[in-house]
Design a protein around this motif. Structure first.
Motif, PDB file in Angstrom:
ATOM      1  N   ASP A   1       0.818  -1.214   0.000  1.00 18.91           N
ATOM      2  CA  ASP A   1       0.000   0.000   0.000  1.00 18.91           C
ATOM      3  C   ASP A   1       0.853   1.265   0.000  1.00 18.91           C
ATOM      4  O   ASP A   1       0.442   2.301  -0.506  1.00 18.91           O
ATOM      5  CB  ASP A   1      -0.895   0.042   1.253  1.00 18.91           C
ATOM      6  N   ILE A   2       2.043   1.181   0.623  1.00 14.49           N
ATOM      7  CA  ILE A   2       2.867   2.392   0.734  1.00 14.49           C
ATOM      8  C   ILE A   2       4.353   2.034   0.757  1.00 14.49           C
ATOM      9  O   ILE A   2       4.738   0.990   1.311  1.00 14.49           O
ATOM     10  CB  ILE A   2       2.476   3.217   2.006  1.00 14.49           C
ATOM     11  N   ILE A   3       5.158   2.877   0.139  1.00 19.06           N
ATOM     12  CA  ILE A   3       6.618   2.767   0.246  1.00 19.06           C
ATOM     13  C   ILE A   3       7.154   4.153   0.585  1.00 19.06           C
ATOM     14  O   ILE A   3       6.754   5.146  -0.016  1.00 19.06           O
ATOM     15  CB  ILE A   3       7.253   2.242  -1.064  1.00 19.06           C
ATOM     16  N   HIS A   4       8.020   4.179   1.592  1.00 22.86           N
ATOM     17  CA  HIS A   4       8.610   5.445   2.030  1.00 22.86           C
ATOM     18  C   HIS A   4      10.123   5.324   1.938  1.00 22.86           C
ATOM     19  O   HIS A   4      10.675   4.228   2.103  1.00 22.86           O
ATOM     20  CB  HIS A   4       8.193   5.719   3.492  1.00 22.86           C
ATOM     21  N   SER A   5      10.786   6.435   1.661  1.00 27.33           N
ATOM     22  CA  SER A   5      12.242   6.419   1.723  1.00 27.33           C
ATOM     23  C   SER A   5      12.742   7.823   2.001  1.00 27.33           C
ATOM     24  O   SER A   5      12.333   8.780   1.360  1.00 27.33           O
ATOM     25  CB  SER A   5      12.843   5.906   0.416  1.00 27.33           C
ATOM     26  N   MET A   6      13.614   7.938   2.976  1.00 20.70           N
ATOM     27  CA  MET A   6      14.130   9.256   3.357  1.00 20.70           C
ATOM     28  C   MET A   6      15.646   9.271   3.250  1.00 20.70           C
ATOM     29  O   MET A   6      16.316   8.390   3.776  1.00 20.70           O
ATOM     30  CB  MET A   6      13.728   9.559   4.799  1.00 20.70           C
ATOM     31  N   HIS A   7      16.182  10.255   2.561  1.00 21.79           N
ATOM     32  CA  HIS A   7      17.629  10.500   2.459  1.00 21.79           C
ATOM     33  C   HIS A   7      18.394   9.442   1.666  1.00 21.79           C
ATOM     34  O   HIS A   7      19.554   9.655   1.337  1.00 21.79           O
ATOM     35  CB  HIS A   7      18.291  10.594   3.846  1.00 21.79           C
ATOM     36  N   VAL A   8      17.787   8.292   1.421  1.00 22.44           N
ATOM     37  CA  VAL A   8      18.563   7.203   0.823  1.00 22.44           C
ATOM     38  C   VAL A   8      18.597   7.339  -0.697  1.00 22.44           C
ATOM     39  O   VAL A   8      19.659   7.361  -1.315  1.00 22.44           O
ATOM     40  CB  VAL A   8      17.976   5.837   1.226  1.00 22.44           C
ATOM     41  N   LEU A   9      17.409   7.443  -1.282  1.00 23.69           N
ATOM     42  CA  LEU A   9      17.361   7.643  -2.726  1.00 23.69           C
ATOM     43  C   LEU A   9      17.736   9.095  -2.991  1.00 23.69           C
ATOM     44  O   LEU A   9      17.011  10.001  -2.596  1.00 23.69           O
ATOM     45  CB  LEU A   9      15.948   7.358  -3.261  1.00 23.69           C
ATOM     46  N   SER A  10      18.875   9.314  -3.619  1.00 19.45           N
ATOM     47  CA  SER A  10      19.352  10.667  -3.902  1.00 19.45           C
ATOM     48  C   SER A  10      20.338  10.588  -5.055  1.00 19.45           C
ATOM     49  O   SER A  10      20.524   9.524  -5.632  1.00 19.45           O
ATOM     50  CB  SER A  10      20.027  11.275  -2.670  1.00 19.45           C
ATOM     51  N   ASN A  11      20.978  11.724  -5.326  1.00 18.12           N
ATOM     52  CA  ASN A  11      21.812  11.760  -6.532  1.00 18.12           C
ATOM     53  C   ASN A  11      23.133  11.000  -6.418  1.00 18.12           C
ATOM     54  O   ASN A  11      23.901  10.969  -7.374  1.00 18.12           O
ATOM     55  CB  ASN A  11      22.066  13.207  -6.961  1.00 18.12           C
ATOM     56  N   TRP A  12      23.395  10.372  -5.269  1.00 25.05           N
ATOM     57  CA  TRP A  12      24.609   9.542  -5.191  1.00 25.05           C
ATOM     58  C   TRP A  12      24.406   8.227  -5.956  1.00 25.05           C
ATOM     59  O   TRP A  12      25.370   7.557  -6.309  1.00 25.05           O
ATOM     60  CB  TRP A  12      24.978   9.249  -3.729  1.00 25.05           C
ATOM     61  N   ILE A  13      23.162   7.876  -6.216  1.00 23.54           N
ATOM     62  CA  ILE A  13      22.889   6.624  -6.927  1.00 23.54           C
ATOM     63  C   ILE A  13      22.996   6.869  -8.430  1.00 23.54           C
ATOM     64  O   ILE A  13      22.376   7.799  -8.949  1.00 23.54           O
ATOM     65  CB  ILE A  13      21.483   6.094  -6.579  1.00 23.54           C
ATOM     66  N   PRO A  14      23.786   6.086  -9.142  1.00 27.02           N
ATOM     67  CA  PRO A  14      23.904   6.268 -10.591  1.00 27.02           C
ATOM     68  C   PRO A  14      22.518   6.203 -11.252  1.00 27.02           C
ATOM     69  O   PRO A  14      21.684   5.384 -10.858  1.00 27.02           O
ATOM     70  CB  PRO A  14      24.771   5.083 -11.033  1.00 27.02           C
ATOM     71  N   ASP A  15      22.308   7.088 -12.234  1.00 25.30           N
ATOM     72  CA  ASP A  15      20.977   7.213 -12.863  1.00 25.30           C
ATOM     73  C   ASP A  15      20.334   5.889 -13.267  1.00 25.30           C
ATOM     74  O   ASP A  15      19.166   5.657 -12.943  1.00 25.30           O
ATOM     75  CB  ASP A  15      21.050   8.138 -14.086  1.00 25.30           C
ATOM     76  N   PRO A  16      21.069   5.008 -13.976  1.00 28.47           N
ATOM     77  CA  PRO A  16      20.388   3.770 -14.399  1.00 28.47           C
ATOM     78  C   PRO A  16      19.925   2.956 -13.199  1.00 28.47           C
ATOM     79  O   PRO A  16      18.807   2.417 -13.185  1.00 28.47           O
ATOM     80  CB  PRO A  16      21.453   3.005 -15.173  1.00 28.47           C
ATOM     81  N   MET A  17      20.763   2.876 -12.161  1.00 29.28           N
ATOM     82  CA  MET A  17      20.393   2.082 -10.993  1.00 29.28           C
ATOM     83  C   MET A  17      19.179   2.693 -10.297  1.00 29.28           C
ATOM     84  O   MET A  17      18.280   1.983  -9.836  1.00 29.28           O
ATOM     85  CB  MET A  17      21.570   1.998 -10.025  1.00 29.28           C
ATOM     86  N   LEU A  18      19.139   4.011 -10.254  1.00 28.38           N
ATOM     87  CA  LEU A  18      18.003   4.688  -9.630  1.00 28.38           C
ATOM     88  C   LEU A  18      16.720   4.405 -10.406  1.00 28.38           C
ATOM     89  O   LEU A  18      15.680   4.114  -9.814  1.00 28.38           O
ATOM     90  CB  LEU A  18      18.271   6.198  -9.566  1.00 28.38           C
ATOM     91  N   GLU A  19      16.824   4.473 -11.721  1.00 24.78           N
ATOM     92  CA  GLU A  19      15.613   4.257 -12.519  1.00 24.78           C
ATOM     93  C   GLU A  19      15.093   2.821 -12.355  1.00 24.78           C
ATOM     94  O   GLU A  19      13.896   2.603 -12.244  1.00 24.78           O
ATOM     95  CB  GLU A  19      15.866   4.589 -13.993  1.00 24.78           C
ATOM     96  N   PHE A  20      16.020   1.852 -12.301  1.00 23.67           N
ATOM     97  CA  PHE A  20      15.596   0.466 -12.056  1.00 23.67           C
ATOM     98  C   PHE A  20      14.904   0.356 -10.700  1.00 23.67           C
ATOM     99  O   PHE A  20      13.887  -0.316 -10.560  1.00 23.67           O
ATOM    100  CB  PHE A  20      16.790  -0.487 -12.120  1.00 23.67           C
TER     101      PHE A  20
END
Ligand SMILES: *[C@@H]1O[C@H](CO)[C@@H](O)[C@H](O)[C@H]1NC(C)=O
Ligand SMILES: *[C@@H]1O[C@H](CO)[C@@H](O)[C@H](O)[C@H]1NC(C)=O
Ligand SMILES: *[C@@H]1O[C@H](CO)[C@@H](O)[C@H](O)[C@H]1NC(C)=O
Ligand SMILES: *[C@@H]1O[C@H](CO)[C@@H](O)[C@H](O)[C@H]1NC(C)=O
Length: 437
Positions: A346-365
């Motif tokens: 029903d819900i997914i939360h994420s704080m501070h973890v998903l950010s620009n340190w993650i390479p774009d392709p990995m983030l999009e996946f």
């Protein structure tokens, strides 16, 4: 089921034929290369132009030179010829390799069996397929495979170290070592046949709901891998210099106490305001990605929502701490596919973890995976995504739109560094997986 069974065999047969052709082709190429070698190698029996002539005698020299020139011209054209042949052979080889790759999705040498050959002892036993005792079963086949991350094979020495222990004995206290392996793509790690160390004087956990806001007893965990050796140290850590992951998260009477309790109309959303986006009671189960010490799950539990908190143990025993609070920790990294079926949460939360340190392709996946496991109408609360100003509109807004989320709320704010504005931004978003009718 029989027809399904025959597909791998057919592929294997095709592959054998292709491998055979490939060998012949390699032979042709190798022969060509050998010819070129003969013609160009100074030590071969090719006449070297100036080797047997006296330099003071000009006319034979000229004759000889002329003859040599002719020879050179001829061999040059031969080489050109060979090169043309070689080029076309290489093209053929290339297209054959492409074909092979498209057949099994991998370069030809990397079969699972090849990879297993590199493992030994416990590691091999843990990762090797095992024949099913009752023979061929319709849904599984005749053998069953353990899940081991492909990245393990790039770190065979570390894997060997991880898998060396006395069978039936005590495992090394190596969870920090294990998670560096996980982050190198050795995820999932193989299973082990040893017992984790048990803390001395282990005390049973406190009952709920009190456990959610109580610091657990120091005797609930093994402190070996960490710099701090007790919870007092972890709580005090926020006062000391040095950057630690989730520095003030262990102090449940500090900032943790007020998180998500109020909505500031900007980057910090209130939990009740977020839940009000859906009809009462329709948000029941979810996930907090990289949820620190588990406070988001604790606050959600107070609202009758069950949250699983993923966390790594960077600089502290986060997983044990979350569990002591009576909440569910899950030790997986951000790189791994979420272990949930599609359209479930029903819900997914994420704080501070998903950010620009993650390479774009990995983030999009990762974003697509969040979309996958959310149920239609499910909420994705992205809490304080950090990036630079130019990345916001150029990279991230288009990426989030591309994945297909509907924006319910989107707040951006510039980061203040000692009161000075820099072109560094946060955004918080409440996104919804659309329901198609
Ligand atoms: C060498 O060849 C050139 C033409 O390629 C010719 O003019 C010359 O006379 C030749 N020299 C000798 C010594 O044969
Ligand atoms: C906690 O651990 C720190 C160092 O890790 C130590 O200096 C301190 O005495 C310990 N305190 C307690 C109450 O055990
Ligand atoms: C949570 O569930 C309990 C038991 O069903 C109920 O008494 C309580 O009011 C609920 N709390 C909230 C915040 O909905
Ligand atoms: C991004 O685009 C929006 C709308 O076009 C604009 O208002 C905003 O200033 C831009 N943000 C940044 C950080 O450039």
């Amino acid at each position: 089921m029989g027809s399904e069974d025959s597909i791998p065999r057919k592929q294997a047969c095709q592959q054998f034929q292709i491998t055979y052709k490939l060998k012949i082709l390699l032979l042709i190429v190798a022969t060509n290369l050998f010819t070129i070698y003969i013609f160009t190698n100074p030590h071969s029996n090719f006449d070297h132009p100036l080797s047997r002539i006296s330099l003071w005698d000009t006319s034979p020299l000229l004759l000889k030179l002329n003859a040599t020139q002719d020879q050179l011209t001829e061999s040059h054209s031969q080489i050109l010829n060979l090169q043309t042949q070689l080029n076309s052979a290489q093209q053929l080889l290339g297209s054959l390799l492409d074909h092979l790759t498209s057949l099994n999705g991998n370069p030809p040498a990397a079969t699972y069996a090849d990879l297993l050959d590199d493992l030994h002892d416990e590691a091999r036993l843990a990762a090797a397929p095992h024949a099913l005792p009752l023979g061929n079963t319709p849904r599984i086949g005749s053998e069953i495979y353990a899940s081991v991350g492909g990245g393990c094979l790039n770190h065979k020495q570390d894997l060997a170290k991880y898998m060396s222990y006395e069978v039936g004995g005590e495992c090394p206290s190596d969870d920090v070592f294990a998670q560096t392996l996980m982050l190198k793509g050795c995820e999932p790690l193989p299973r082990r046949r040893c017992h984790p160390r048990q803390p001395a004087n282990y005390a049973e956990p406190r009952p709920l709901p009190g456990s959610m806001w109580a610091t657990p007893p120091d005797t609930s965990i093994v402190w070996d891998p960490y710099t701090c050796k007790n919870y007092t140290c972890l709580i005090e850590r926020k006062k000391f210099p040095g950057s630690y992951d989730c520095k003030d998260c262990f102090d449940l009477q500090g900032r943790e106490k007020t998180r998500w309790q109020y909505d500031n109309g900007g980057l910090d959303f209130g939990m009740d305001q977020v839940l009000a986006a859906k009809s009462a009671g329709s948000v029941r189960i979810g996930l907090d990605i990289g949820g620190g010490s588990g406070t988001f799950a604790a606050r959600m539990r107070e609202r009758n929502v069950t949250i699983i908190t993923t966390s790594m143990n960077f600089d502290g025993p986060f997983n044990s701490f979350i569990a002591s609070r009576g909440l569910i920790p899950m030790h997986v990294s951000i790189s791994q596919r979420f272990p949930f079926f599609e359209n479930t949460l029903d819900i997914i939360h994420s704080m501070h973890v998903l950010s620009n340190w993650i390479p774009d392709p990995m983030l999009e996946f990762a974003l697509y995976d969040i979309y996958r496991v959310l149920r239609p109408g499910g909420l994705f609360w992205l809490d304080r995504f950090f990036c630079f100003g130019w990345q916001l509109n150029e990279t991230y807004v288009p990426m989030f739109d591309r994945v297909g989320f509907k924006r319910l709320r989107w707040n951006t704010g510039m980061k203040l560094d000692r009161g000075i504005q820099k072109n560094e931004w946060y955004f918080s978003a409440l996104l919804e997986k659309p329901i198609f009718t």
